[in-house]
Motif scaffolding. Structure first.
Motif, PDB file in Angstrom:
ATOM      1  N   GLN A 190       0.800  -1.221   0.000  1.00 34.33           N
ATOM      2  CA  GLN A 190       0.000   0.000   0.000  1.00 34.33           C
ATOM      3  C   GLN A 190       0.836   1.275   0.000  1.00 34.33           C
ATOM      4  N   HIS A 191       2.103   1.210   0.364  1.00 42.34           N
ATOM      5  CA  HIS A 191       2.928   2.409   0.533  1.00 42.34           C
ATOM      6  C   HIS A 191       3.992   2.498  -0.539  1.00 42.34           C
ATOM      7  N   GLN A 192       4.248   3.719  -0.972  1.00 42.74           N
ATOM      8  CA  GLN A 192       5.267   3.934  -1.983  1.00 42.74           C
ATOM      9  C   GLN A 192       6.546   4.541  -1.412  1.00 42.74           C
ATOM     10  N   ILE A 193       6.470   5.149  -0.248  1.00 42.25           N
ATOM     11  CA  ILE A 193       7.644   5.812   0.315  1.00 42.25           C
ATOM     12  C   ILE A 193       8.271   4.978   1.424  1.00 42.25           C
ATOM     13  N   VAL A 194       7.468   4.528   2.382  1.00 41.95           N
ATOM     14  CA  VAL A 194       7.966   3.795   3.548  1.00 41.95           C
ATOM     15  C   VAL A 194       7.903   2.291   3.276  1.00 41.95           C
ATOM     16  N   THR A 195       8.989   1.608   3.622  1.00 44.11           N
ATOM     17  CA  THR A 195       9.022   0.151   3.543  1.00 44.11           C
ATOM     18  C   THR A 195       9.174  -0.384   4.957  1.00 44.11           C
ATOM     19  N   PHE A 196       8.385  -1.389   5.296  1.00 44.64           N
ATOM     20  CA  PHE A 196       8.466  -2.012   6.615  1.00 44.64           C
ATOM     21  C   PHE A 196       9.149  -3.362   6.487  1.00 44.64           C
ATOM     22  N   GLY A 197       9.856  -3.737   7.539  1.00 49.75           N
ATOM     23  CA  GLY A 197      10.542  -5.023   7.553  1.00 49.75           C
ATOM     24  C   GLY A 197      11.098  -5.300   8.935  1.00 49.75           C
ATOM     25  N   PHE A 198      11.892  -6.349   9.026  1.00 51.24           N
ATOM     26  CA  PHE A 198      12.507  -6.757  10.285  1.00 51.24           C
ATOM     27  C   PHE A 198      14.006  -6.535  10.177  1.00 51.24           C
ATOM     28  N   ASP A 199      14.594  -5.924  11.212  1.00 51.06           N
ATOM     29  CA  ASP A 199      16.030  -5.652  11.173  1.00 51.06           C
ATOM     30  C   ASP A 199      16.825  -6.818  11.752  1.00 51.06           C
ATOM     31  N   ARG A 200      18.130  -6.638  11.884  1.00 53.62           N
ATOM     32  CA  ARG A 200      19.013  -7.695  12.400  1.00 53.62           C
ATOM     33  C   ARG A 200      18.671  -8.123  13.824  1.00 53.62           C
ATOM     34  N   ARG A 201      18.047  -7.209  14.566  1.00 51.02           N
ATOM     35  CA  ARG A 201      17.690  -7.509  15.960  1.00 51.02           C
ATOM     36  C   ARG A 201      16.248  -8.013  16.074  1.00 51.02           C
ATOM     37  N   ASP A 202      15.633  -8.330  14.932  1.00 51.10           N
ATOM     38  CA  ASP A 202      14.255  -8.835  14.861  1.00 51.10           C
ATOM     39  C   ASP A 202      13.231  -7.822  15.329  1.00 51.10           C
ATOM     40  N   ARG A 203      13.538  -6.534  15.209  1.00 51.38           N
ATOM     41  CA  ARG A 203      12.559  -5.491  15.491  1.00 51.38           C
ATOM     42  C   ARG A 203      11.800  -5.212  14.200  1.00 51.38           C
TER      43      ARG A 203
END
Length: 134
Positions: free
Chosen positions: A80-93
């Motif tokens: 749904q978003h074109q600017i912000v990407t969500f994901g999980f970082d190295r610390r699983d946040r």
């Protein structure tokens, strides 16, 4: 980070009145100042990477079922978003991030990115927790 500092200073003070800048971190007041979101900005090779935490490690890794549910929500949000990407970082946040070519970032884009990232991460955080944690 001199260029980043110059970019921040180039943004009119009235447009960044909801920001508290501390080096590579910008604490942004959202929802009329009743909530906040912290944005970390780092240079990775030729990119500026803006990132904000939505959920901490303990909340993400509570159990496998929760993690899978979050992964599906992240996938839907990214569609749904074109600017912000969500994901999980190295610390699983669970984090939201924006990347931009460092040499071509201008003050107007930086202002848009900081405010958009803060707003979208705050919304997602509130949707998942009902709290203001990060």
């Amino acid at each position: 980070m001199l260029r980043l500092e110059q970019l921040v200073q180039s943004i009119p003070a009235s447009n960044r009145k909801a920001w508290y800048v501390d080096g590579e971190r910008i604490n942004v007041a959202v929802r009329g100042g009743s909530r906040h979101q912290t944005i970390t900005i780092e240079r990775v090779e030729n990119l500026y990477r803006l990132e904000s935490v939505v959920l901490g490690t303990a909340s993400v890794t509570k159990n496998v079922k929760r993690w899978r549910k979050l992964a599906l929500l992240v996938w839907e949000k990214n569609a749904q978003h074109q600017i912000v990407t969500f994901g999980f970082d190295r610390r699983d946040r669970l984090v939201g991030h924006i990347e931009h070519q460092a040499d071509y970032l201008d003050p107007e884009e930086l202002e848009l990115y900081v405010n958009t990232l803060a707003r979208e991460c705050d919304r997602f955080e509130y949707l998942l927790t009902g709290k203001d944690l990060f």
